[in-house]
Design an enzyme around this catalytic site. Structure first.
Site, mmCIF file in Angstrom:
data_model
loop_
_atom_site.group_PDB
_atom_site.id
_atom_site.type_symbol
_atom_site.label_atom_id
_atom_site.label_comp_id
_atom_site.label_asym_id
_atom_site.label_seq_id
_atom_site.Cartn_x
_atom_site.Cartn_y
_atom_site.Cartn_z
ATOM 1 N N CYS A 57 0.829 -1.206 0.000
ATOM 2 C CA CYS A 57 0.000 0.000 0.000
ATOM 3 C C CYS A 57 0.870 1.265 0.000
ATOM 4 O O CYS A 57 1.472 1.599 -0.999
ATOM 5 C CB CYS A 57 -0.987 -0.042 1.159
ATOM 6 S SG CYS A 57 -2.331 1.155 1.017
ATOM 7 N N HIS A 60 -3.577 -5.262 0.453
ATOM 8 C CA HIS A 60 -3.109 -5.762 1.759
ATOM 9 C C HIS A 60 -3.198 -7.291 1.820
ATOM 10 O O HIS A 60 -4.281 -7.850 2.027
ATOM 11 C CB HIS A 60 -3.945 -5.152 2.883
ATOM 12 C CG HIS A 60 -3.726 -3.696 3.081
ATOM 13 N ND1 HIS A 60 -2.743 -3.184 3.901
ATOM 14 C CD2 HIS A 60 -4.346 -2.628 2.530
ATOM 15 C CE1 HIS A 60 -2.775 -1.864 3.864
ATOM 16 N NE2 HIS A 60 -3.732 -1.497 3.035
ATOM 17 N N GLU A 75 -2.074 -9.103 4.155
ATOM 18 C CA GLU A 75 -2.124 -9.537 5.548
ATOM 19 C C GLU A 75 -3.536 -9.696 6.098
ATOM 20 O O GLU A 75 -3.730 -10.305 7.157
ATOM 21 C CB GLU A 75 -1.321 -8.580 6.439
ATOM 22 C CG GLU A 75 -1.920 -7.193 6.601
ATOM 23 C CD GLU A 75 -1.488 -6.201 5.534
ATOM 24 O OE1 GLU A 75 -1.538 -4.992 5.797
ATOM 25 O OE2 GLU A 75 -1.130 -6.650 4.423
ATOM 26 N N SER A 95 8.831 -9.189 46.346
ATOM 27 C CA SER A 95 7.822 -9.146 47.411
ATOM 28 C C SER A 95 7.700 -10.476 48.125
ATOM 29 O O SER A 95 7.148 -10.549 49.221
ATOM 30 C CB SER A 95 6.461 -8.782 46.801
ATOM 31 O OG SER A 95 6.014 -9.820 45.941
ATOM 32 N N GLY A 99 6.162 -12.936 46.549
ATOM 33 C CA GLY A 99 5.059 -13.578 45.851
ATOM 34 C C GLY A 99 5.544 -14.399 44.657
ATOM 35 O O GLY A 99 6.726 -14.404 44.315
ATOM 36 N N VAL A 100 4.595 -15.069 44.022
ATOM 37 C CA VAL A 100 4.936 -15.959 42.906
ATOM 38 C C VAL A 100 5.540 -15.193 41.733
ATOM 39 O O VAL A 100 6.547 -15.624 41.144
ATOM 40 C CB VAL A 100 3.685 -16.737 42.431
ATOM 41 C CG1 VAL A 100 4.003 -17.559 41.184
ATOM 42 C CG2 VAL A 100 3.165 -17.638 43.537
ATOM 43 N N ASP A 101 4.963 -14.056 41.397
ATOM 44 C CA ASP A 101 5.416 -13.314 40.216
ATOM 45 C C ASP A 101 6.863 -12.857 40.353
ATOM 46 O O ASP A 101 7.683 -13.071 39.454
ATOM 47 C CB ASP A 101 4.520 -12.088 39.966
ATOM 48 C CG ASP A 101 3.125 -12.485 39.531
ATOM 49 O OD1 ASP A 101 2.951 -13.643 39.117
ATOM 50 O OD2 ASP A 101 2.213 -11.642 39.587
ATOM 51 N N SER A 102 7.184 -12.208 41.447
ATOM 52 C CA SER A 102 8.530 -11.667 41.612
ATOM 53 C C SER A 102 9.562 -12.777 41.769
ATOM 54 O O SER A 102 10.680 -12.682 41.270
ATOM 55 C CB SER A 102 8.590 -10.708 42.807
ATOM 56 O OG SER A 102 8.213 -11.360 44.008
#
Length: 250
Positions: free
Chosen positions: A84, A170, A172, A225, A227-230
């Site tokens: 395009c 396009h 896509e 912290s 916790g699981v994430d950190s």
């Protein structure tokens, strides 16, 4: 590192669809802004893995656009596909002409009028998706037309010497019937080594390569912290970097 295609984003609403389609076809790609330079790429990545370049669509008119573009991209010898706006930009850069024309929005019919590697195995007539106000009126001498639509004889073009292509439509979007086939043909032209579809392992590898270059030998400070994430983050960082580079603060 793995082979990849660079997508320069000129502001199209479909740019991330390009990346998604390439990913579905087993190819890695990165999106950078339209004014991204060859020098910037060299500073951030191993350029030997760059196998192709896609210039996205965009809302602006090529005739009065102020977007900066590094012309060195045209001299690398890698395959280029302009979509395009990107199609019109290639024409302008090579000395062709673009003007305001009858707008084409929505479904149109593409007729292939010349043999091209980009259209290998593609139906001679198929539905495509258009979204543009400007059209190519004079083709640069270095290019030849390979496809046309009702309103334009230059809906698809190809450089006569280099693997450089421009398409006004396009590929896509799902409305373009042969879009995936066209993109897969471009991948073949790029001679890029395909990868498996997205996985957490591939993502972790890509991210680790990126941040190793950013961090280098510096220390990473992580606030934890408990916790699981950190704690998961610390575990991942420890896997990617040397343990002495990780400073966890509780």
């Amino acid at each position: 590192m793995k082979d990849f295609i660079l997508i320069l984003d000129f502001g199209s609403q479909y740019t991330h669809l390009i990346r998604a389609r390439l990913s579905d076809l087993g190819v890695a790609s990165i999106i950078e802004p339209a004014d991204y330079t060859w020098k910037q790429l060299k500073l951030s990545r191993d350029c030997s893995f760059l196998k192709g370049l896609i210039l996205s669509g965009g809302a602006q008119s090529v005739s009065n656009s102020v977007i900066s573009f590094d012309r060195r991209w045209l001299n690398l010898g890698i395959p280029i596909l302009g979509i395009c706006y990107g199609h019109q930009l290639l024409v302008k850069l090579y000395g062709g002409k673009i003007r305001r024309s009858v707008p084409e929005f929505g479904k149109e019919v593409l007729k292939i009028i010349a043999t091209s590697s980009l259209f290998a195995g593609v139906k001679k007539t198929s539905i495509i998706w258009m979204s543009h106000n400007d059209s190519v009126t004079i083709l640069p001498k270095e290019f030849k037309p390979i496809g046309r639509s009702f309103c334009s004889g230059f809906s698809a073009i190809e450089h006569v010497t280099f693997p450089t292509y421009g398409i006004q439509f396009h590929p896509e979007v799902s409305h373009t019937e042969e879009g995936n086939k066209i993109l897969d043909n471009f991948i073949k032209i790029c001679q890029i080594k395909k990868i498996k579809k997205w996985s957490s392992e591939n993502f972790i590898f890509d991210a680790s390569q990126k941040y190793k270059k950013i961090v280098r030998q510096n220390t990473i400070l992580v606030a934890v912290s408990g916790g699981v994430d950190s704690m998961t983050l610390v575990a991942l960082l420890s896997k990617i970097f040397k343990k002495k580079q990780i400073l966890a603060v509780y």
